[in-house]
Design a protein around this motif. Structure first.
Motif, mmCIF file in Angstrom:
data_model
loop_
_atom_site.group_PDB
_atom_site.id
_atom_site.type_symbol
_atom_site.label_atom_id
_atom_site.label_comp_id
_atom_site.label_asym_id
_atom_site.label_seq_id
_atom_site.Cartn_x
_atom_site.Cartn_y
_atom_site.Cartn_z
ATOM 1 N N THR A 152 10.085 125.039 36.464
ATOM 2 C CA THR A 152 9.713 124.331 35.387
ATOM 3 C C THR A 152 10.214 123.084 35.558
ATOM 4 O O THR A 152 10.251 121.761 34.899
ATOM 5 C CB THR A 152 11.841 123.764 35.599
ATOM 6 N N HIS B 235 7.884 120.401 32.904
ATOM 7 C CA HIS B 235 8.858 119.156 32.424
ATOM 8 C C HIS B 235 7.571 118.047 32.645
ATOM 9 O O HIS B 235 7.249 117.226 31.911
ATOM 10 C CB HIS B 235 9.926 118.610 32.920
ATOM 11 N N VAL C 255 14.176 130.377 29.645
ATOM 12 C CA VAL C 255 15.468 129.290 29.213
ATOM 13 C C VAL C 255 13.629 127.880 29.131
ATOM 14 O O VAL C 255 13.584 126.692 28.461
ATOM 15 C CB VAL C 255 16.346 128.206 28.787
ATOM 16 N N ALA C 256 13.247 128.068 30.990
ATOM 17 C CA ALA C 256 12.242 126.441 31.204
ATOM 18 C C ALA C 256 11.208 126.426 30.029
ATOM 19 O O ALA C 256 10.807 125.456 29.844
ATOM 20 C CB ALA C 256 12.117 126.481 32.542
ATOM 21 N N ASN D 202 12.657 124.042 27.014
ATOM 22 C CA ASN D 202 13.502 123.431 27.725
ATOM 23 C C ASN D 202 13.006 122.016 28.203
ATOM 24 O O ASN D 202 13.440 120.434 27.668
ATOM 25 C CB ASN D 202 14.716 123.915 29.376
ATOM 26 N N ARG E 182 12.663 119.758 25.403
ATOM 27 C CA ARG E 182 14.351 119.484 25.092
ATOM 28 C C ARG E 182 14.038 117.882 26.213
ATOM 29 O O ARG E 182 14.362 116.702 25.900
ATOM 30 C CB ARG E 182 15.206 119.698 25.176
ATOM 31 N N LEU E 183 14.007 118.400 27.637
ATOM 32 C CA LEU E 183 13.750 117.157 28.338
ATOM 33 C C LEU E 183 13.114 116.196 28.351
ATOM 34 O O LEU E 183 13.219 114.439 28.388
ATOM 35 C CB LEU E 183 14.088 117.271 29.800
ATOM 36 N N GLN F 186 20.406 131.283 22.174
ATOM 37 C CA GLN F 186 21.784 130.619 22.989
ATOM 38 C C GLN F 186 22.361 129.668 22.022
ATOM 39 O O GLN F 186 21.714 128.445 20.994
ATOM 40 C CB GLN F 186 20.631 129.762 24.405
ATOM 41 N N TYR G 220 23.471 127.075 23.632
ATOM 42 C CA TYR G 220 22.625 125.533 23.223
ATOM 43 C C TYR G 220 21.408 125.676 21.641
ATOM 44 O O TYR G 220 21.568 123.710 21.145
ATOM 45 C CB TYR G 220 21.531 124.591 24.732
ATOM 46 N N TYR G 221 20.884 125.695 21.370
ATOM 47 C CA TYR G 221 19.835 125.795 20.718
ATOM 48 C C TYR G 221 20.620 126.529 19.326
ATOM 49 O O TYR G 221 20.200 125.875 18.301
ATOM 50 C CB TYR G 221 18.395 127.032 20.838
#
Ligand SMILES: *Cc1c(COP(=O)(O)O)cnc(C)c1O
Length: 387
Positions: free
Chosen positions: A55, A59, A81-82, A85, A88-89, A336, A338-339
């Motif tokens: 993860t 990133h 999800v990573a 994400n 998104r991060l 999910q 969040y999405y």
């Protein structure tokens, strides 16, 4: 319970970790660079940056290629999800490319069509992140060609794939990508407990990721903005995190890496054995590539026939009751909460959702014996009879 995945730890692994514990450095010593050199030798990638998880590495990789707010990343909806994400991060927008139902990887025709439509709308992605589902490489040459045509960067989420091969080269060689990331979580092919690493052939990207791994701090006078006042001076030139791997983790990784090929061979042997034992049941095993490609075989996933998908839960629970640690990989990321809050909805990626509805992951790891596997098959047969 027969777990779906499990680490294999030998006395040599334990000795390697203890040796580090008795040494002068338990972090920021010589073993992390040794692990990086070993990974570089294995994959052929010129540069390796080990980190505390995949993860973190995903990133840092996204940031290294310049993904930021206002940017756009595309990945697969059938992943952990990573992957999404990571975009998104960075503050970027994320979108998904539906899967090819045979390989469960990003569908190349859908990717090509979506890129063409995106160009017409003036919003091509900055980064495309293919995910090698189960350690089966995506069609990286084709993705590389699209990357040249449309000008996006390619970061492989190769979390499942260390030890696999693509067009006669190790996955992670980065022949057609900017960066490839491995995970060393205990269920993956080799482990460092928590851990990950980024491969690249670009010295500039490697340098960026090293900086981002360590707070954006440099001790290299050449990289500083001015002449340092003394040898103690470090400069923070970027905003980074602490994504460092420990020496114990790296020692475990070096030791595990010596058995990587044996692990992948055993995983493939078990997968072929499943194929034979499951033929005739109302399900489809997911295809693996033929030589010279080789799947690392991280996951052995079956798809129940359409009529049975409604009974997936019953089959899953029956197998769990029989002591078989089945699992499901993955819940489509766009569903999910969040999405969904970002605007995605069920129905957006129909192949991913159809696959998910009938998917079950059977146990597969190098410590699984033939007898364990026979128990899994028997439990599956009974579960299918019961529905
Ligand atoms: C496991 C996994 C990750 C995250 O790995 P960590 O090392 O646990 O951070 C990312 N992507 C995929 C596809 C994975 O399977």
């Amino acid at each position: 319970m027969i777990p779906y995945g499990r680490q294999d730890i030998t006395e040599d692994d334990i000795a390697a970790v203890i040796e580090v514990l008795r040494s002068d450095f338990i972090t920021q010593g010589p073993v992390v660079p040794r692990f990086e050199a070993d990974l570089s030798a294995y994959t052929g990638a010129g540069h390796v940056v080990a980190m505390n998880s995949a993860t973190s590495a995903l990133h840092a990789a996204c940031r290294a290629v310049g993904l930021a707010s206002g940017g756009l990343l595309w990945t697969s909806p059938i992943t952990y999800v990573a992957s999404a994400n990571a975009g998104r991060l960075c503050g970027a927008e994320v979108d998904f490319v539906d899967i090819d139902p045979d390989t469960l990887n990003m569908d190349m025709l859908i990717l090509a069509a979506k890129l063409e439509a995106a160009r017409e709308q003036g919003r091509v992605p900055d980064v495309v992140m293919p995910v090698h589902f189960g350690g089966h490489s995506c069609d990286m040459r084709a993705i590389g060609e699209l990357a040249s045509e449309y000008g996006f960067r390619v970061i492989e989420d190769a979390s499942h794939a260390i030890g696999g091969r693509y067009r006669n080269k190790p996955i992670g060689a980065c022949e057609f990508s900017d960066i490839a990331v491995f995970s060393f979580h205990p269920v993956k092919i080799i482990t460092t407990a928590e851990g990950g690493a980024a491969m690249t052939n670009s010295p500039r990207l490697a340098e960026r990721m090293r900086l981002l791994r360590n707070h954006g701090i440099t001790r290299d006078a050449e990289a500083m903005t001015g002449t340092p006042d003394g040898p103690w001076v470090y400069e923070q030139v970027e905003l980074g995190c602490n994504y460092r791997m420990t020496e114990m983790q790296a020692a475990l990784g070096c030791s595990q890496l010596t058995r990587l090929d044996a692990y992948v061979a055993r995983r493939n042997e078990l997968a072929e054995r499943y194929d034979r034992r499951l033929s005739g049941l109302p399900l489809t095993p997911v295809a693996r590539p033929g030589l010279p490609d080789l799947a690392a075989c991280h996951l052995y996933v079956i798809r129940l026939e359409a009529g049975l998908a409604a009974r997936r839960r019953q089959i899953y629970e029956s197998m769990r009751e029989a002591g078989v640690g089945v699992n499901v990989h993955y819940i489509p990321v766009h569903t999910q909460p969040y999405y969904r809050a970002l605007g995605f909805a069920p129905g957006d990626f129909p192949e991913a959702e159809r696959y998910y509805a009938g998917a079950i992951t059977l146990p597969l790891h190098p410590g699984l014996t033939d007898a364990d596997q026979d128990r899994v098959v028997a439990a599956l047969e009974r579960a299918l009879e019961g529905v």
